[in-house]
Design an enzyme around this catalytic site. Structure first.
Site, PDB file in Angstrom:
ATOM      1  N   ASP A   8       1.040  -1.315   0.085  1.00  0.00           N
ATOM      2  CA  ASP A   8      -0.140   0.066  -0.701  1.00  0.00           C
ATOM      3  C   ASP A   8       0.720   1.359  -0.155  1.00  0.00           C
ATOM      4  O   ASP A   8       1.772   1.727   1.003  1.00  0.00           O
ATOM      5  CB  ASP A   8      -1.011   0.101   1.419  1.00  0.00           C
ATOM      6  CG  ASP A   8      -2.219  -0.739   1.110  1.00  0.00           C
ATOM      7  OD1 ASP A   8      -1.979  -2.032   0.240  1.00  0.00           O
ATOM      8  OD2 ASP A   8      -2.838  -0.883   2.005  1.00  0.00           O
ATOM      9  N   ASP A 129     -14.764  -2.847  -1.484  1.00  0.00           N
ATOM     10  CA  ASP A 129     -14.897  -2.810  -0.335  1.00  0.00           C
ATOM     11  C   ASP A 129     -16.254  -2.406   0.008  1.00  0.00           C
ATOM     12  O   ASP A 129     -17.403  -1.479   0.284  1.00  0.00           O
ATOM     13  CB  ASP A 129     -13.913  -1.404   0.157  1.00  0.00           C
ATOM     14  CG  ASP A 129     -12.320  -1.303  -1.007  1.00  0.00           C
ATOM     15  OD1 ASP A 129     -12.179  -2.593  -1.080  1.00  0.00           O
ATOM     16  OD2 ASP A 129     -12.114  -0.419  -1.950  1.00  0.00           O
TER      17      ASP A 129
END
Length: 255
Positions: A8, A129
């Site tokens: 990330d 998500d």
């Protein structure tokens, strides 16, 4: 089942967040390319990349870091975060990315997802998500009125390569992956489903394997803090593949 080590990116560095909160970022490696080389040397088959800044900005922000990862990893890589139009999709795939992950745009413009799947077969995934069963967008800053199952159903016959299902409430917390919700989604769609969020150790991988029909799993913080050894995890999944055939032949494509 394939394990995707996660990189990330925030401000050009490899970080992990807690529940998607950009204010709660821990830097684990200031050099993402070095991290990619480490994962590749340990035997990772794929690498999962998220441009966190891009997810909020709606455009690529950590492009230089992504390109460095692609050069260093020598592995298939998938990227999500801020990819919102066809030009961006085409540009990233042309740079050597194996797969793009479309999240917010999958909610806002599902026709774009279908068009991208037609133009780039096997190279477009959808990131779902989830927060309380509903789909979050704009870098998890907003929650839509769309359920996870409703969004997946939109793309059932679109040619989507995979769905990355992330439980935001568990992401970065090492609370254990949401096996039940991920397995339920996998049973309801023909699209291969990849679990994400909350992986804490080998037991999570065993639970995902036991659930069946789950094509992959993304792991982040547990790999960085040593709770999950990448070599042991890859050995477990390789052994499971040798011992058990895929339960659903529709989901045997490389994910």
């Amino acid at each position: 089942m394939i394990l995707y080590p996660a990189i990330d990116l925030k401000n050009g560095q490899c970080v992990r967040l807690r529940q998607g909160d950009m204010a709660q970022a821990t830097v684990f490696n200031p050099d993402p390319a070095d991290q990619a080389r480490r994962f590749a040397a340990s035997g990772a088959e794929w690498i999962h990349i998220v441009d966190l800044d891009g997810a909020f900005a709606g455009r690529a922000v950590n492009g230089a870091a992504v390109e460095a990862i692609l050069e260093a990893a020598n592995r298939p890589c998938q990227l999500g975060g801020g990819i919102r139009d066809l030009a961006a999709i085409e540009a990233w795939l042309a740079r050597g990315l194996s797969r793009v992950i479309l999240g917010t745009v999958a909610v806002r413009d599902p026709d774009l997802v279908r068009q991208a799947c037609r133009l780039f077969p096997g190279r477009v995934a959808v990131g779902i998500d989830a927060k309380g069963g509903f789909v979050a967008v704009e870098g998890w800053a907003e929650t839509s009125a769309l359920t996870v199952e409703e969004l997946a159903a939109r793309f059932e016959d679109a040619g989507v390569a995979a769905i990355i299902h992330t439980d935001i409430d568990r992401d970065g917390l090492l609370k254990g992956v949401n096996v039940e919700a991920t397995a339920a989604l996998a049973r309801r769609t023909r699209i291969p489903v990849i679990a994400s969020g909350g992986v804490a150790g080998l037991e999570d991988l065993r639970r995902l394997l036991a659930a069946g029909d789950i094509a992959g799993v993304v792991a982040g913080r547990a790999l960085y803090d040593g709770r999950l050894d990448l070599g042991e995890a890859l050995a477990l999944l390789a052994s499971a593949r040798r011992q058990s055939p895929e339960r659903d032949p529709r989901k045997t494509q490389l994910c």
